[in-house]
Design a protein around this motif. Structure first.
Motif, PDB file in Angstrom:
ATOM      1  N   ILE A   1       0.912  -1.046   0.086  1.00  0.00           N
ATOM      2  CA  ILE A   1       0.099  -0.035   0.132  1.00  0.00           C
ATOM      3  C   ILE A   1       0.874   1.360   0.072  1.00  0.00           C
ATOM      4  O   ILE A   1       1.824   1.480   0.728  1.00  0.00           O
ATOM      5  CB  ILE A   1      -0.936   0.018   1.306  1.00  0.00           C
ATOM      6  N   ILE A   2       0.445   2.242  -0.774  1.00  0.00           N
ATOM      7  CA  ILE A   2       0.993   3.569  -0.853  1.00  0.00           C
ATOM      8  C   ILE A   2       0.028   4.457  -0.631  1.00  0.00           C
ATOM      9  O   ILE A   2      -0.825   4.614  -1.195  1.00  0.00           O
ATOM     10  CB  ILE A   2       1.681   3.809  -2.275  1.00  0.00           C
ATOM     11  N   HIS A   3       0.555   5.468   0.375  1.00  0.00           N
ATOM     12  CA  HIS A   3      -0.167   6.581   0.768  1.00  0.00           C
ATOM     13  C   HIS A   3       0.308   7.648   0.157  1.00  0.00           C
ATOM     14  O   HIS A   3       1.461   8.096   0.312  1.00  0.00           O
ATOM     15  CB  HIS A   3      -0.174   6.578   2.193  1.00  0.00           C
ATOM     16  N   LEU A   4      -0.435   8.388  -0.643  1.00  0.00           N
ATOM     17  CA  LEU A   4      -0.011   9.473  -1.602  1.00  0.00           C
ATOM     18  C   LEU A   4      -0.171  10.742  -0.862  1.00  0.00           C
ATOM     19  O   LEU A   4      -1.312  11.009  -0.313  1.00  0.00           O
ATOM     20  CB  LEU A   4      -0.927   9.497  -2.789  1.00  0.00           C
TER      21      LEU A   4
ATOM     22  N   LYS B   1       4.618  21.277  -7.634  1.00  0.00           N
ATOM     23  CA  LYS B   1       3.658  21.398  -9.147  1.00  0.00           C
ATOM     24  C   LYS B   1       3.952  20.255  -9.886  1.00  0.00           C
ATOM     25  O   LYS B   1       3.075  19.637 -10.638  1.00  0.00           O
ATOM     26  CB  LYS B   1       4.187  22.743  -9.837  1.00  0.00           C
ATOM     27  N   ARG B   2       5.261  19.526  -9.905  1.00  0.00           N
ATOM     28  CA  ARG B   2       5.530  18.427 -10.759  1.00  0.00           C
ATOM     29  C   ARG B   2       4.752  17.328  -9.851  1.00  0.00           C
ATOM     30  O   ARG B   2       4.017  16.570 -10.596  1.00  0.00           O
ATOM     31  CB  ARG B   2       6.774  18.121 -10.551  1.00  0.00           C
ATOM     32  N   ASP B   3       4.641  17.354  -8.463  1.00  0.00           N
ATOM     33  CA  ASP B   3       3.652  16.067  -7.927  1.00  0.00           C
ATOM     34  C   ASP B   3       2.421  16.311  -8.369  1.00  0.00           C
ATOM     35  O   ASP B   3       1.652  15.319  -8.673  1.00  0.00           O
ATOM     36  CB  ASP B   3       3.742  16.390  -6.453  1.00  0.00           C
ATOM     37  N   GLU B   4       1.816  17.459  -8.306  1.00  0.00           N
ATOM     38  CA  GLU B   4       0.560  17.670  -8.771  1.00  0.00           C
ATOM     39  C   GLU B   4       0.090  17.497 -10.082  1.00  0.00           C
ATOM     40  O   GLU B   4      -0.950  16.574 -10.202  1.00  0.00           O
ATOM     41  CB  GLU B   4       0.132  19.164  -8.695  1.00  0.00           C
ATOM     42  N   LEU B   5       1.089  17.690 -10.935  1.00  0.00           N
ATOM     43  CA  LEU B   5       0.847  17.201 -12.613  1.00  0.00           C
ATOM     44  C   LEU B   5       0.795  15.823 -12.752  1.00  0.00           C
ATOM     45  O   LEU B   5       0.221  15.040 -13.473  1.00  0.00           O
ATOM     46  CB  LEU B   5       2.135  17.875 -13.243  1.00  0.00           C
ATOM     47  N   ILE B   6       1.829  15.105 -11.973  1.00  0.00           N
ATOM     48  CA  ILE B   6       1.881  13.533 -12.192  1.00  0.00           C
ATOM     49  C   ILE B   6       0.606  12.980 -11.682  1.00  0.00           C
ATOM     50  O   ILE B   6       0.208  11.995 -12.363  1.00  0.00           O
ATOM     51  CB  ILE B   6       3.147  13.202 -11.681  1.00  0.00           C
ATOM     52  N   LEU B   7       0.268  13.375 -10.489  1.00  0.00           N
ATOM     53  CA  LEU B   7      -0.914  12.673  -9.900  1.00  0.00           C
ATOM     54  C   LEU B   7      -2.036  12.711 -10.787  1.00  0.00           C
ATOM     55  O   LEU B   7      -3.007  11.900 -11.162  1.00  0.00           O
ATOM     56  CB  LEU B   7      -1.401  13.452  -8.601  1.00  0.00           C
ATOM     57  N   GLU B   8      -2.297  13.832 -11.293  1.00  0.00           N
ATOM     58  CA  GLU B   8      -3.521  14.350 -12.062  1.00  0.00           C
ATOM     59  C   GLU B   8      -3.296  13.528 -13.458  1.00  0.00           C
ATOM     60  O   GLU B   8      -4.253  12.903 -13.682  1.00  0.00           O
ATOM     61  CB  GLU B   8      -3.408  15.713 -12.598  1.00  0.00           C
ATOM     62  N   LYS B   9      -1.949  13.488 -14.144  1.00  0.00           N
ATOM     63  CA  LYS B   9      -2.069  12.682 -15.321  1.00  0.00           C
ATOM     64  C   LYS B   9      -2.294  11.042 -15.009  1.00  0.00           C
ATOM     65  O   LYS B   9      -2.808  10.428 -15.722  1.00  0.00           O
ATOM     66  CB  LYS B   9      -0.433  12.510 -15.499  1.00  0.00           C
ATOM     67  N   LEU B  10      -2.051  10.533 -13.733  1.00  0.00           N
ATOM     68  CA  LEU B  10      -2.273   9.125 -13.439  1.00  0.00           C
ATOM     69  C   LEU B  10      -3.697   9.049 -12.875  1.00  0.00           C
ATOM     70  O   LEU B  10      -3.993   7.968 -12.239  1.00  0.00           O
ATOM     71  CB  LEU B  10      -1.336   8.856 -12.065  1.00  0.00           C
TER      72      LEU B  10
ATOM     73  N   HIS C   1      -4.928  11.004  -6.554  1.00  0.00           N
ATOM     74  CA  HIS C   1      -5.119  12.017  -5.865  1.00  0.00           C
ATOM     75  C   HIS C   1      -4.415  12.141  -4.510  1.00  0.00           C
ATOM     76  O   HIS C   1      -4.238  10.859  -3.736  1.00  0.00           O
ATOM     77  CB  HIS C   1      -6.427  12.687  -5.708  1.00  0.00           C
ATOM     78  N   GLU C   2      -4.026  13.317  -3.803  1.00  0.00           N
ATOM     79  CA  GLU C   2      -3.319  13.308  -2.651  1.00  0.00           C
ATOM     80  C   GLU C   2      -4.378  12.626  -1.652  1.00  0.00           C
ATOM     81  O   GLU C   2      -5.285  12.844  -1.640  1.00  0.00           O
ATOM     82  CB  GLU C   2      -2.940  14.699  -2.174  1.00  0.00           C
TER      83      GLU C   2
ATOM     84  N   GLU D   1      -0.912   0.035 -12.939  1.00  0.00           N
ATOM     85  CA  GLU D   1      -2.070   0.044 -14.000  1.00  0.00           C
ATOM     86  C   GLU D   1      -2.429   1.454 -14.479  1.00  0.00           C
ATOM     87  O   GLU D   1      -2.784   1.688 -15.568  1.00  0.00           O
ATOM     88  CB  GLU D   1      -3.180  -0.427 -13.307  1.00  0.00           C
ATOM     89  N   SER D   2      -2.306   2.450 -13.600  1.00  0.00           N
ATOM     90  CA  SER D   2      -2.504   3.889 -13.960  1.00  0.00           C
ATOM     91  C   SER D   2      -1.332   4.103 -14.863  1.00  0.00           C
ATOM     92  O   SER D   2      -1.771   4.978 -15.865  1.00  0.00           O
ATOM     93  CB  SER D   2      -2.542   4.810 -12.726  1.00  0.00           C
ATOM     94  N   ILE D   3      -0.227   4.063 -14.688  1.00  0.00           N
ATOM     95  CA  ILE D   3       0.939   4.357 -15.588  1.00  0.00           C
ATOM     96  C   ILE D   3       0.509   3.551 -16.947  1.00  0.00           C
ATOM     97  O   ILE D   3       0.872   4.376 -17.934  1.00  0.00           O
ATOM     98  CB  ILE D   3       2.393   3.959 -15.097  1.00  0.00           C
ATOM     99  N   ARG D   4       0.237   2.320 -16.932  1.00  0.00           N
ATOM    100  CA  ARG D   4      -0.003   1.613 -18.259  1.00  0.00           C
ATOM    101  C   ARG D   4      -1.164   2.669 -19.043  1.00  0.00           C
ATOM    102  O   ARG D   4      -1.098   2.600 -20.114  1.00  0.00           O
ATOM    103  CB  ARG D   4      -0.449   0.313 -17.889  1.00  0.00           C
ATOM    104  N   ASN D   5      -2.100   2.793 -18.444  1.00  0.00           N
ATOM    105  CA  ASN D   5      -3.455   3.472 -18.763  1.00  0.00           C
ATOM    106  C   ASN D   5      -3.248   4.954 -19.366  1.00  0.00           C
ATOM    107  O   ASN D   5      -4.085   5.434 -20.148  1.00  0.00           O
ATOM    108  CB  ASN D   5      -4.727   3.527 -17.926  1.00  0.00           C
TER     109      ASN D   5
END
Length: 138
Positions: free
Chosen positions: A42-45, A71-80, A83-84, A95-99
């Protein structure tokens, strides 16, 4: 459970045993190995410094608090589409990275990252797309 910020989700894909200090490398290698061998972890974002930032060397500017990193963190979470505050298994992050992420996305998402020139993050995304998971660190 490990706390990770957005951009470290992609850093782990490109991790090849290099880092800022011996202590940082040891910490990153340990986490990388756990995620590679136990994808149910488990990863807690989180927003801000995380498990990996704890071992960032205490010399010079502490980039973990830099506004550009947030800002990079926010951009990447949004892309994936994550959310925090979310708690997800590492395999769900893959799976999110694949998608949602293509290797070419690194050029703008991580535009100012000093590690980008190695090309390893793009390779890591490619590996995830092929279902290989994280590469073994030698």
């Amino acid at each position: 459970m490990y706390k990770l910020r957005g951009h470290h989700l992609l850093c782990l894909l490109g991790y090849r045993g290099m880092g800022y200090s011996a202590e940082y490398i040891e910490n990153m290698t340990h986490l990388h190995h756990i995620l590679r061998t136990k994808p149910d972890t488990i990863i807690h974002l989180v927003d801000g410094p995380d498990h990996l930032c704890k071992k960032y060397p205490n010399s010079g500017k502490y980039h973990c608090q830099d506004i550009h990193i947030y800002k990079r963190d926010e951009l990447i979470l949004e892309k994936l589409a994550l959310h925090e505050g979310q708690k997800v298994q590492w395999k769900e992050i893959e799976e999110s990275i694949r998608n949602y992420v293509n290797p070419s996305d690194i050029s703008y998402m991580c535009e100012t990252c000093s590690w980008r020139s190695y090309g390893v993050c793009e390779e890591g995304i490619h590996d995830i797309h092929q279902g290989k998971g994280l590469r073994k660190v030698k």
